[in-house]
Design a protein around this motif. Structure first.
Motif, PDB file in Angstrom:
ATOM      1  N   THR A 138      16.808   6.717   8.796  1.00 29.35           N
ATOM      2  CA  THR A 138      15.793   7.085   7.815  1.00 29.35           C
ATOM      3  C   THR A 138      16.488   7.427   6.499  1.00 29.35           C
ATOM      4  OG1 THR A 138      15.829   9.464   8.263  1.00 29.35           O
ATOM      5  CG2 THR A 138      14.346   8.098   9.644  1.00 29.35           C
ATOM      6  N   LEU A 139      15.727   7.387   5.417  1.00 29.62           N
ATOM      7  CA  LEU A 139      16.300   7.721   4.118  1.00 29.62           C
ATOM      8  C   LEU A 139      16.753   9.174   4.077  1.00 29.62           C
ATOM      9  CD1 LEU A 139      13.933   5.702   1.754  1.00 29.62           C
ATOM     10  CD2 LEU A 139      16.251   5.119   2.507  1.00 29.62           C
ATOM     11  N   LEU A 140      16.054  10.053   4.765  1.00 28.65           N
ATOM     12  CA  LEU A 140      16.481  11.454   4.824  1.00 28.65           C
ATOM     13  C   LEU A 140      17.817  11.566   5.563  1.00 28.65           C
ATOM     14  CD1 LEU A 140      16.109  14.462   4.330  1.00 28.65           C
ATOM     15  CD2 LEU A 140      14.734  14.563   6.431  1.00 28.65           C
ATOM     16  N   GLU A 141      17.944  10.871   6.684  1.00 34.05           N
ATOM     17  CA  GLU A 141      19.216  10.895   7.427  1.00 34.05           C
ATOM     18  C   GLU A 141      20.362  10.369   6.560  1.00 34.05           C
ATOM     19  OE1 GLU A 141      17.621  10.171  12.018  1.00 34.05           O
ATOM     20  OE2 GLU A 141      17.973   8.438  10.718  1.00 34.05           O
ATOM     21  N   ILE A 142      20.088   9.298   5.826  1.00 36.56           N
ATOM     22  CA  ILE A 142      21.114   8.720   4.954  1.00 36.56           C
ATOM     23  C   ILE A 142      21.459   9.699   3.840  1.00 36.56           C
ATOM     24  CG2 ILE A 142      21.558   6.890   3.255  1.00 36.56           C
ATOM     25  CD1 ILE A 142      19.959   5.014   5.165  1.00 36.56           C
ATOM     26  N   ALA A 143      20.446  10.292   3.229  1.00 38.81           N
ATOM     27  CA  ALA A 143      20.678  11.257   2.143  1.00 38.81           C
ATOM     28  C   ALA A 143      21.575  12.392   2.616  1.00 38.81           C
ATOM     29  CB  ALA A 143      19.347  11.807   1.635  1.00 38.81           C
ATOM     30  N   LEU A 144      21.240  12.962   3.748  1.00 35.90           N
ATOM     31  CA  LEU A 144      22.001  14.102   4.258  1.00 35.90           C
ATOM     32  C   LEU A 144      23.402  13.684   4.696  1.00 35.90           C
ATOM     33  CD1 LEU A 144      19.197  15.970   6.254  1.00 35.90           C
ATOM     34  CD2 LEU A 144      20.047  16.462   3.942  1.00 35.90           C
ATOM     35  N   SER A 145      23.521  12.516   5.325  1.00 32.32           N
ATOM     36  CA  SER A 145      24.846  12.090   5.779  1.00 32.32           C
ATOM     37  C   SER A 145      25.748  11.688   4.606  1.00 32.32           C
ATOM     38  CB  SER A 145      24.742  10.950   6.794  1.00 32.32           C
ATOM     39  OG  SER A 145      24.446   9.734   6.157  1.00 32.32           O
ATOM     40  N   ASN A 185      21.631  -0.628   3.493  1.00 30.59           N
ATOM     41  CA  ASN A 185      21.813  -2.060   3.705  1.00 30.59           C
ATOM     42  C   ASN A 185      22.151  -2.408   5.150  1.00 30.59           C
ATOM     43  OD1 ASN A 185      21.604  -4.412   2.222  1.00 30.59           O
ATOM     44  ND2 ASN A 185      23.504  -4.123   1.113  1.00 30.59           N
ATOM     45  N   ASN A 186      22.798  -1.497   5.853  1.00 32.52           N
ATOM     46  CA  ASN A 186      23.379  -1.858   7.141  1.00 32.52           C
ATOM     47  C   ASN A 186      22.921  -1.036   8.342  1.00 32.52           C
ATOM     48  OD1 ASN A 186      25.483  -4.012   6.449  1.00 32.52           O
ATOM     49  ND2 ASN A 186      25.849  -2.424   4.914  1.00 32.52           N
ATOM     50  N   THR A 187      21.992  -0.103   8.136  1.00 34.55           N
ATOM     51  CA  THR A 187      21.494   0.685   9.264  1.00 34.55           C
ATOM     52  C   THR A 187      19.971   0.780   9.204  1.00 34.55           C
ATOM     53  OG1 THR A 187      21.438   2.866   8.193  1.00 34.55           O
ATOM     54  CG2 THR A 187      23.561   2.158   9.128  1.00 34.55           C
ATOM     55  N   HIS A 188      19.413   1.309  10.265  1.00 38.35           N
ATOM     56  CA  HIS A 188      17.977   1.583  10.300  1.00 38.35           C
ATOM     57  C   HIS A 188      17.723   3.087  10.216  1.00 38.35           C
ATOM     58  CE1 HIS A 188      16.989  -2.564  11.073  1.00 38.35           C
ATOM     59  NE2 HIS A 188      17.895  -2.603  12.048  1.00 38.35           N
ATOM     60  N   VAL A 233      13.713 -15.061   8.691  1.00 37.74           N
ATOM     61  CA  VAL A 233      13.861 -14.515  10.031  1.00 37.74           C
ATOM     62  C   VAL A 233      15.054 -15.092  10.781  1.00 37.74           C
ATOM     63  CG1 VAL A 233      12.699 -14.218  12.253  1.00 37.74           C
ATOM     64  CG2 VAL A 233      11.396 -14.037  10.144  1.00 37.74           C
ATOM     65  N   SER A 234      15.442 -16.318  10.460  1.00 41.84           N
ATOM     66  CA  SER A 234      16.562 -16.906  11.182  1.00 41.84           C
ATOM     67  C   SER A 234      17.867 -16.155  10.924  1.00 41.84           C
ATOM     68  CB  SER A 234      16.724 -18.387  10.804  1.00 41.84           C
ATOM     69  OG  SER A 234      17.072 -18.472   9.432  1.00 41.84           O
ATOM     70  N   SER A 235      17.908 -15.379   9.850  1.00 37.58           N
ATOM     71  CA  SER A 235      19.109 -14.598   9.558  1.00 37.58           C
ATOM     72  C   SER A 235      18.723 -13.141   9.352  1.00 37.58           C
ATOM     73  CB  SER A 235      19.798 -15.135   8.305  1.00 37.58           C
ATOM     74  OG  SER A 235      20.807 -14.237   7.908  1.00 37.58           O
ATOM     75  N   SER A 236      19.146 -12.304  10.272  1.00 36.48           N
ATOM     76  CA  SER A 236      18.851 -10.879  10.101  1.00 36.48           C
ATOM     77  C   SER A 236      20.057 -10.137   9.540  1.00 36.48           C
ATOM     78  CB  SER A 236      18.414 -10.264  11.433  1.00 36.48           C
ATOM     79  OG  SER A 236      19.469 -10.374  12.361  1.00 36.48           O
ATOM     80  N   ALA A 237      20.992 -10.889   8.956  1.00 38.33           N
ATOM     81  CA  ALA A 237      22.173 -10.254   8.353  1.00 38.33           C
ATOM     82  C   ALA A 237      21.760  -9.497   7.098  1.00 38.33           C
ATOM     83  CB  ALA A 237      23.201 -11.321   7.995  1.00 38.33           C
ATOM     84  N   ARG A 278      15.102  -0.443   0.027  1.00 37.94           N
ATOM     85  CA  ARG A 278      14.984  -0.823   1.448  1.00 37.94           C
ATOM     86  C   ARG A 278      13.864  -1.837   1.636  1.00 37.94           C
ATOM     87  NH1 ARG A 278      15.825   3.279   6.110  1.00 37.94           N
ATOM     88  NH2 ARG A 278      17.838   2.256   6.167  1.00 37.94           N
ATOM     89  N   ASN A 279      12.744  -1.650   0.940  1.00 42.24           N
ATOM     90  CA  ASN A 279      11.638  -2.598   1.056  1.00 42.24           C
ATOM     91  C   ASN A 279      12.047  -3.994   0.588  1.00 42.24           C
ATOM     92  OD1 ASN A 279       9.963  -0.648   2.121  1.00 42.24           O
ATOM     93  ND2 ASN A 279       8.951  -0.197   0.184  1.00 42.24           N
ATOM     94  N   LEU A 280      12.844  -4.050  -0.496  1.00 51.63           N
ATOM     95  CA  LEU A 280      13.332  -5.348  -0.968  1.00 51.63           C
ATOM     96  C   LEU A 280      14.222  -6.010   0.078  1.00 51.63           C
ATOM     97  CD1 LEU A 280      14.215  -4.687  -4.717  1.00 51.63           C
ATOM     98  CD2 LEU A 280      12.479  -6.246  -3.824  1.00 51.63           C
TER      99      LEU A 280
END
Length: 159
Positions: free
Chosen positions: A86-93, A81-84, A129-133, A118-120
């Protein structure tokens, strides 16, 4: 006098059990991203692993590995939800051994894969676009209410 003594011993025993359980939860909270095991938790409480498994489940209704997985998923969902990353990086972290184990667990608990989730989120952000939160779910959402109740039942200690 004997009844009073028995009540005091029982109270001290229950307080000791509660303290052991709190130490387990605290340890998991600080180390869930690492490779921790039931033996690690048993050592924290000075118990044997077989009893630790029963002890843990008796306190919150789910086993150690189930709790650990939910803790990791909570962190992973936040990261999606809050980072860019990768899913692999998130999985491992988050403490998962690989992306496949992460995806399987995520789908089991949320009925959607991490990629679909993530796609959703991206679709929602792109359409506004006016809100990238990051997306914030409301507290009256049935899914949120269910998860909050599950969380509350996991973190409420027995009386």
């Amino acid at each position: 006098p004997m009844l009073v003594l028995i009540k005091r011993v029982k109270t001290k025993y229950l307080l000791l059990e509660q303290k052991k359980f709190q130490n387990m939860i605290k340890y998991i909270g600080h180390n869930f991203r690492n490779n921790i095991s039931l033996s690690d938790i048993a050592n924290i409480a000075d118990m044997n692993p077989a009893y630790t498994s029963v002890f843990f489940k008796s306190h919150i209704g789910i086993g150690f590995y189930e709790y650990l997985t939910r803790k990791r998923l909570e962190y992973a969902a936040y990261m999606i939800n809050n980072t860019h990353d990768t899913l692999l990086e998130i999985a491992l972290s988050a403490g998962f051994p690989d992306a496949k184990a992460f995806s399987r667990a995520f789908k089991k608990y949320f009925n959607i894969t991490p990629r679909q989730y993530r796609n959703l989120i991206n679709m929602h952000i792109d359409s506004n676009v006016s809100s990238s939160a990051p997306i914030r779910l409301t507290f009256d959402d049935p899914f949120v209410l269910q998860k909050l109740q599950e969380y509350d039942s996991l973190h409420t200690l027995p009386h």
